[in-house]
Design an enzyme around this catalytic site. Structure first.
Site, PDB file in Angstrom:
ATOM      1  N   THR A 116      34.532  50.175  35.136  1.00  0.00           N
ATOM      2  CA  THR A 116      34.689  51.622  34.998  1.00  0.00           C
ATOM      3  C   THR A 116      33.831  52.153  33.863  1.00  0.00           C
ATOM      4  OG1 THR A 116      36.320  53.390  35.021  1.00  0.00           O
ATOM      5  CG2 THR A 116      36.584  51.732  33.315  1.00  0.00           C
TER       6      THR A 116
ATOM      7  N   LYS B 239      41.310  58.338  36.341  1.00  0.00           N
ATOM      8  CA  LYS B 239      41.515  57.521  35.155  1.00  0.00           C
ATOM      9  C   LYS B 239      41.672  58.346  33.892  1.00  0.00           C
ATOM     10  CE  LYS B 239      38.588  54.175  37.408  1.00  0.00           C
ATOM     11  NZ  LYS B 239      37.269  53.559  37.388  1.00  0.00           N
TER      12      LYS B 239
ATOM     13  N   GLY C  63      42.184  58.712  28.585  1.00  0.00           N
ATOM     14  CA  GLY C  63      41.529  57.990  29.663  1.00  0.00           C
ATOM     15  C   GLY C  63      41.722  56.499  29.467  1.00  0.00           C
TER      16      GLY C  63
ATOM     17  N   SER D  10      32.782  49.109  31.403  1.00  0.00           N
ATOM     18  CA  SER D  10      31.513  48.406  31.572  1.00  0.00           C
ATOM     19  C   SER D  10      30.306  49.313  31.444  1.00  0.00           C
ATOM     20  CB  SER D  10      31.479  47.702  32.931  1.00  0.00           C
ATOM     21  OG  SER D  10      31.653  48.641  33.973  1.00  0.00           O
TER      22      SER D  10
ATOM     23  N   ALA E  68      26.545  55.713  35.927  1.00  0.00           N
ATOM     24  CA  ALA E  68      26.727  55.330  37.332  1.00  0.00           C
ATOM     25  C   ALA E  68      25.423  54.877  37.974  1.00  0.00           C
ATOM     26  CB  ALA E  68      27.341  56.486  38.122  1.00  0.00           C
TER      27      ALA E  68
ATOM     28  N   THR F  87      30.498  51.395  38.210  1.00  0.00           N
ATOM     29  CA  THR F  87      30.725  52.820  37.965  1.00  0.00           C
ATOM     30  C   THR F  87      30.134  53.615  39.110  1.00  0.00           C
ATOM     31  OG1 THR F  87      30.608  52.456  35.572  1.00  0.00           O
ATOM     32  CG2 THR F  87      30.270  54.711  36.332  1.00  0.00           C
TER      33      THR F  87
END
Length: 182
Positions: A9, A41, A53, A132, A165, A171
């Protein structure tokens, strides 16, 4: 939990120009498989005055959210005191010690990262990241704060998450962003 073992995440919180925003991607993975792409989250706590979060196990994080909110109520909304008391309990309690998650909590003045080792860390630059993709999001957010100071905290969080991402395989681009209402 070792911070380097945590993956799957990205959560980033930014306080910029006196306004806090926190966001996360929505990907939940199990080993190398995406199980869900729209997990929420981040959430508001204490009547919307505190943003939080998580990274790590979802069930564990929900337990920690509940515990943290109990501490907030016990200490009349004192974000720091509640964080310290949660970290102490998390470290000492045999049940809580097994929980695999990290938390970011923040208001418009301060952000904190809370871990199960008893850590309550206040970032130096009002940018907190976990997961991560956290390092990628942190780098992107720092660059935006420095070189694009007119961006809002929400815009910085959104762009930092999208950058993470694009780099981190754990992600995705399904992001959720929350802010504290005036």
């Amino acid at each position: 939990m070792n911070l380097s073992e945590l993956h799957a995440t990205t959560v980033v919180g930014v306080i910029h120009n006196g306004k806090a925003a926190i966001g996360s991607d929505g990907q939940a993975t199990m080993d190398k498989t995406v199980m869900k792409s729209t997990v929420k989250k981040v959430r508001k706590l204490y009547n919307g005055k505190i943003l939080a979060g998580f990274a790590g196990s979802t069930a564990d994080a929900f337990t920690l959210f509940e515990k943290y909110e109990e501490k907030l109520n016990e200490y009349n909304g004192s974000m720091e005191r509640a964080a310290v008391e949660l970290a102490k309990e998390w470290r000492k309690d045999k049940f809580l010690q097994k929980l695999q998650a990290l938390l970011i909590v923040m208001n418009n003045e301060k952000s904190l990262v809370i871990s199960g080792q008893g850590d309550v860390i206040e970032p130096d630059d009002e940018i907190a990241t976990i997961g991560s993709g956290g390092s990628y999001a942190l780098s992107a957010a720092r660059a935006m704060v420095k070189h694009a100071p007119k961006l809002s905290s929400r815009q910085i969080v959104e762009d930092a998450l999208h950058i993470a991402a694009d780099i981190d395989i754990y992600t995705n681009h399904n992001i959720t962003i929350l802010e504290i209402e005036d």
